[in-house]
Each structure stands twice: as structure tokens, then as C-alpha cells.
Design an enzyme around this catalytic site. Structure first.
Site: not given
Ligand code: PPE
Length: 305
Positions: A159
Site C-alpha cells: 500500500k
Molecule cells: N484495494 C485498494 C486499491 C485499496 O486501496 C483498498 C483499501 C482495498 C483494496 C481494500 O483493502 P482493505 O481496506 O484492507 O479491505 N482502500 C482504502 C481507501 C483508500 C483511500 O484513501 O481512499 C480503505 O478502504 O481504507
């Protein structure tokens, strides 16, 4: 989305007043995108604010840093405690928590060996990421003209702040074309994920989600959804999907910390049944788990104080 300030931001071990938590314009990461970050949600539970799967988010932050060759100056338990301190200090019953590790002021140029890692953690209230109607009415998706990062260009499993320029291109293209969110295909033309969420397709009793090898972030919500869906009796396949699989899916939902579980009502103007029964059941179960209403997963509710 506008940010509502809270009282303090944790910066390199100190609680700094919100308005003083600033960096120099020659901050390395501002120029080169060389930071790693997390997005975490704290939810109101019967026992006060609980940060959902906090330790796993911080562990992923360390894996993101390792991929970038970035040394972390604190341990996982130290940053877990710092996040709890920030949430408790905010006084908010529920909020979004954003830890970021970055190279600060002092070095310029692409070699990072002499750069010092700085860490900051902020929390603020953040509402529904894809809009208030995302769970019930669903979101309109567009397949992006932008390709997801390739593993040998910008590792998508990290990330990394710089990776998100790719997500921003896709998101802005989708919004300007009148859609709510972008779905990204990888270099092989297979479905990867969305600009800020992972994706699930429902087909009969099976739920299919693309693997990390597709260029998707290893999502913590994706992992939570897999556990919940298995409890509800669905079979899970972590497998590649073609664009046309989306057009003919029984139902589709996207998930992420910020977006939670959000239904999809169309992809490239092909209507998808919405909200489908699997999406509705999983969204409801997810809402219970994050708020500490499911004993089986209580270890995922990490209390702020
Ligand atoms: N893919 C991407 C590209 C991504 O940024 C996130 C989180 C996910 C999948 C899901 O990951 P998880 O949160 O571990 O389930 N995206 C973040 C938001 C990005 C932003 O700043 O806008 C989030 O959900 O916090």
C-alpha cells in the site's frame, strides 16, 4: 471528501496538535511517492470504540514497508498502541484511522538508504465512502481505461502512496463519465480490483474474488468477507475473472475498510441485480462483526482503551 479535524495527530512518538502536524515541502515522499499507509476503521461497540483488525492492518503496513525496503523505526505493538491512543484522544465513538510511514525532510534523490522513516497517525470521522445509498441502491461501475499496476512496475501488494496515482486516474475518469467507481483490469486483461476496494462476484452458491496475483491488494475486508461468507454457507473461489464474467454475474459487491460492503448495480451500463441476496446477507453480517456483535470474531475488535 472533506476532513473534519480532531484534536491531535501522533507524529514520531508525540501527540501533536492537529494544526501543527505539518511537513516541509522538501519532504522526500511528497516528491517521489515513497510512503506506505493504512486505512483502518474504529467502530462503536457496547464496550466503547473498537478498532477493527488493527494489528493485522499494522502488520500489513510493515509488509508494505518491507517491499519498499523501508526501515520502520517502531515495532508493531508500539504502532498498535499509538493508534489506540489516537482513537481514545479523538473522543470519537467511531472514526477512520490513517497511519502513514514516509521519508521526511533531509535527503533528496532516488536512493533512500540514508533517508529516515517518519510515522504519523491521524483519526477523523469518515462517512460512507461510496455514498449513503451504496448498500441498498448500489454503485455504478465502469471498467477503467487505466491498467492496474503490474508486479514488476509498482508492486500492488504494497500500500505505497505512489501507487495511488494509478487509482486516482481511474477514479477521476469514472466520476467524470458519470459513474461512481472504477474496476481495474491487469496487464493480462483480467479483473484485478477497484480504485480503492476489492471485488466479489456471486454466481450460484459460489463467491469469486480475484487473487493477489491479479494485482489486487490483499484486502483485510476481503479476508473478513471470506470468513463471514463461509459461515453463511457460500463456497469461495479466489480466482481470475474476465470482464465478461462481470457483465453476466448474478450479483457483485465491492469491499474495503472505507467502503465496507457496497453493492454494485451495473458494470459498463449492464444492469446487475441489486442488492442481491448474498450482498445483503454479507453486508448485514459485516456490520455486526465490526461492531462487536458476533462473539466468534470478538478478537478482531481491538478496544481503544
Ligand atoms: N484495494 C485498494 C486499491 C485499496 O486501496 C483498498 C483499501 C482495498 C483494496 C481494500 O483493502 P482493505 O481496506 O484492507 O479491505 N482502500 C482504502 C481507501 C483508500 C483511500 O484513501 O481512499 C480503505 O478502504 O481504507
Amino acid at each position: 471528501m472533506p476532513i473534519t479535524p480532531t484534536s491531535h495527530i501522533w507524529m514520531n512518538g508525540e501527540m501533536v496538535p492537529w494544526e501543527d502536524a505539518t511537513v516541509h515541502v522538501l519532504t522526500h515522499t511528497l516528491h517521489y511517492g515513497t510512503g506506505v499507509f493504512e486505512g483502518i476503521r474504529a467502530y462503536e461497540t457496547d464496550r466503547g470504540a473498537a478498532i477493527f483488525r488493527l494489528t493485522e492492518h499494522i502488520e500489513r503496513l510493515y509488509r508494505s514497508a518491507k517491499i519498499l525496503n523501508m526501515d520502520m523505526p517502531y515495532s508493531v505493538p508500539e504502532l498498535v498502541d499509538a493508534c489506540k491512543q489516537v482513537v481514545a484522544d479523538s473522543g470519537l465513538p467511531s472514526c477512520y484511522v490513517r497511519p502513514i510511514a514516509y521519508y521526511g525532510y533531509g535527503e533528496m534523490g532516488l536512493a533512500t538508504a540514508d533517508c529516515k522513516t517518519e510515522v504519523a497517525i491521524a483519526a477523523w470521522p469518515w462517512g460512507a465512502y461510496l455514498g449513503d445509498d451504496a448498500v441498498t441502491k448500489g454503485v455504478r461501475m465502469k471498467i477503467s481505461s487505466w491498467t492496474r499496476h503490474d508486479h514488476n512496475i509498482m508492486p500492488p501488494a504494497s500500500k505505497t502512496t505512489g501507487n495511488y496515482a494509478n487509482s486516482t486516474l481511474a477514479k477521476m475518469e469514472a466520476l467524470r463519465a458519470g459513474y461512481d467507481e472504477a474496476i481495474m483490469l491487469n496487464n493480462a486483461g483480467l479483473v484485478s480490483e477497484c480504485s480503492g476496494e476489492n471485488l466479489f462476484v456471486g454466481c450460484g452458491d459460489v463467491l469469486i474474488t480475484p487473487p493477489t496475483s491479479s494485482g489486487a491488494l490483499p484486502g483485510i475486508t476481503q479476508d473478513t468477507v471470506i470468513s463471514i461468507a463461509e459461515d453463511l454457507g457460500y463456497d469461495i473461489a479466489v480466482a481470475d475473472l474476465a470482464r465478461s464474467d462481470l457483465y453476466v454475474a448474478d450479483e457483485i459487491f465491492v469491499c474495503g475498510t472505507a467502503a465496507e460492503v457496497s453493492a454494485v448495480n451495473s458494470v459498463d451500463d449492464r444492469d446487475i441485480a441489486c442488492p442481491g441476496p448474498r450482498t445483503a446477507a454479507i453486508a448485514e453480517a459485516y456490520a455486526d462483526v465490526v461492531r462487536g456483535r458476533n462473539e466468534k470474531y470478538s478478537s478482531w475488535n481491538e478496544h481503544a482503551s
